[in-house]
Motif scaffolding. Structure first.
Motif, mmCIF file in Angstrom:
data_model
loop_
_atom_site.group_PDB
_atom_site.id
_atom_site.type_symbol
_atom_site.label_atom_id
_atom_site.label_comp_id
_atom_site.label_asym_id
_atom_site.label_seq_id
_atom_site.Cartn_x
_atom_site.Cartn_y
_atom_site.Cartn_z
ATOM 1 N N ARG A 234 15.297 -18.453 63.903
ATOM 2 C CA ARG A 234 15.540 -19.179 64.320
ATOM 3 C C ARG A 234 17.493 -20.276 63.940
ATOM 4 N NH1 ARG A 234 10.895 -20.037 68.369
ATOM 5 N NH2 ARG A 234 11.295 -22.463 67.167
ATOM 6 N N GLU B 24 4.578 -20.114 63.049
ATOM 7 C CA GLU B 24 5.443 -20.878 63.883
ATOM 8 C C GLU B 24 6.877 -21.369 62.999
ATOM 9 O OE1 GLU B 24 5.570 -25.248 65.690
ATOM 10 O OE2 GLU B 24 3.971 -25.008 65.344
ATOM 11 N N GLN B 25 6.869 -21.777 62.139
ATOM 12 C CA GLN B 25 7.555 -22.113 60.643
ATOM 13 C C GLN B 25 8.460 -21.336 60.665
ATOM 14 O OE1 GLN B 25 6.537 -24.356 57.250
ATOM 15 N NE2 GLN B 25 5.069 -26.144 58.545
ATOM 16 N N GLY C 88 12.557 -28.116 61.375
ATOM 17 C CA GLY C 88 11.490 -27.625 61.320
ATOM 18 C C GLY C 88 11.729 -26.377 60.109
ATOM 19 N N PHE D 226 17.664 -30.033 66.290
ATOM 20 C CA PHE D 226 18.030 -28.604 65.556
ATOM 21 C C PHE D 226 19.064 -28.892 65.636
ATOM 22 C CE2 PHE D 226 18.643 -24.189 67.333
ATOM 23 C CZ PHE D 226 18.003 -23.619 66.691
ATOM 24 N N GLU E 161 10.907 -20.172 63.243
ATOM 25 C CA GLU E 161 11.534 -22.252 63.262
ATOM 26 C C GLU E 161 13.257 -21.708 62.317
ATOM 27 O OE1 GLU E 161 9.040 -25.854 64.490
ATOM 28 O OE2 GLU E 161 9.507 -25.060 62.684
ATOM 29 N N HIS E 162 12.385 -21.248 61.013
ATOM 30 C CA HIS E 162 13.360 -20.962 60.071
ATOM 31 C C HIS E 162 14.302 -19.296 60.459
ATOM 32 C CE1 HIS E 162 13.705 -21.745 55.832
ATOM 33 N NE2 HIS E 162 14.773 -20.585 55.707
ATOM 34 N N THR F 111 14.347 -29.613 57.816
ATOM 35 C CA THR F 111 12.840 -29.706 57.604
ATOM 36 C C THR F 111 12.915 -31.689 57.563
ATOM 37 O OG1 THR F 111 10.773 -29.986 57.319
ATOM 38 C CG2 THR F 111 11.648 -30.200 55.205
#
Length: 254
Positions: free
Chosen positions: A66, A59-60, A206, A125, A63-64, A201
């Motif tokens: 993206r 998941e992280q 994220g 975001f 997110e990174h 973060t």
């Protein structure tokens, strides 16, 4: 002269050597394998098990990715056309002051931009995306302008003398010759994005920075090491991909 322009010779063997292209991916895979072996050999407590399991890391990492992909795409869409425009005869007078501003702005720390936006705009975001674009747009803009300005004027005049329009000269002469310098700026921007995205973060966006901040806050070396190694691997992988693109985009003979 024809031979020099059409044959690479021994000057750039890595461009055609599959082994040379595989060195970096193999080293990155070895780093990931070493991290996995290290974690398997640790007696993880409940906090570490919840923080560095497959679901959380995936998941992280997504997110990174993206954040990095979106910010880099915006940087390319903004900096490349702007850099080209600022090197054209009509707007060339604005190029030098903006280039000086870009050099000064490069010294602004990423965390300062993120905190300023968090205080004035908010967190999330989109706010982190704006900060990453502001941090990484400068090297791409600067290198685009420097690369285009560095093209030999005699080659441009030769293209015009052959009957090419200004637009054709730009796309067939100037931009291809400026590719190495432009791609160097993109490599810097990508690495800046990957590293700065860890700070996102703190603005609730994220990313792998969550692992790093958790490891520091809870004094868990395994969590901190996981976030740090994955961030470094991602940065080096992006750098390798841009370098690979540069090998095949630059004109033959350079």
């Amino acid at each position: 002269m024809t031979v020099v322009l059409t044959e690479r010779g021994p000057r750039d063997p890595a461009r055609r050597s599959p082994l040379g292209l595989l060195v970096t991916p193999l080293l990155l895979a070895a780093a990931c394998a070493a991290l996995w072996l290290y974690l398997r050999g640790q007696d993880l407590d409940s906090i570490e098990s919840r923080s560095i399991n497959r679901d959380v890391i995936t998941e992280q990492l997504l997110e990174h990715l993206r954040l990095v992909a979106a910010s880099t795409g915006l940087v390319i869409a903004i900096a490349l056309p702007l850099g080209v425009l600022l090197t054209r005869p009509g707007l060339g007078v604005l190029g030098t002051p903006l280039l000086m501003l870009a050099n000064i702005g490069q010294a602004v720390p990423s965390i300062g931009v993120l905190v300023l936006l968090a205080v004035t705009v908010g967190v999330g975001f989109q706010e982190a995306l704006i900060a990453l674009v502001l941090v990484s747009v400068l090297p791409v803009l600067r290198n685009t302008m420097v690369g285009l300005r560095g093209v030999d004027r005699a080659l441009i005049d030769a293209g015009r003398g052959m009957g090419l329009t200004r637009t054709a000269v730009l796309f067939r002469v100037e931009l291809p010759l400026a590719v190495p310098v432009m791609m160097a700026g993109l490599r810097v921007a990508l690495i800046l994005n990957v590293s700065s995205a860890t700070l996102a973060t703190f603005t609730n966006a994220g990313g792998l920075g969550g692992l790093i901040s958790t490891g520091i806050a809870l004094n868990r070396t395994s969590i901190l090491l996981t976030g740090s190694v994955l961030t470094a691997v991602l940065a080096l992988a992006c750098d390798w991909l841009v370098g690979l693109a540069e090998r095949y985009l630059r004109p033959r003979g350079l």
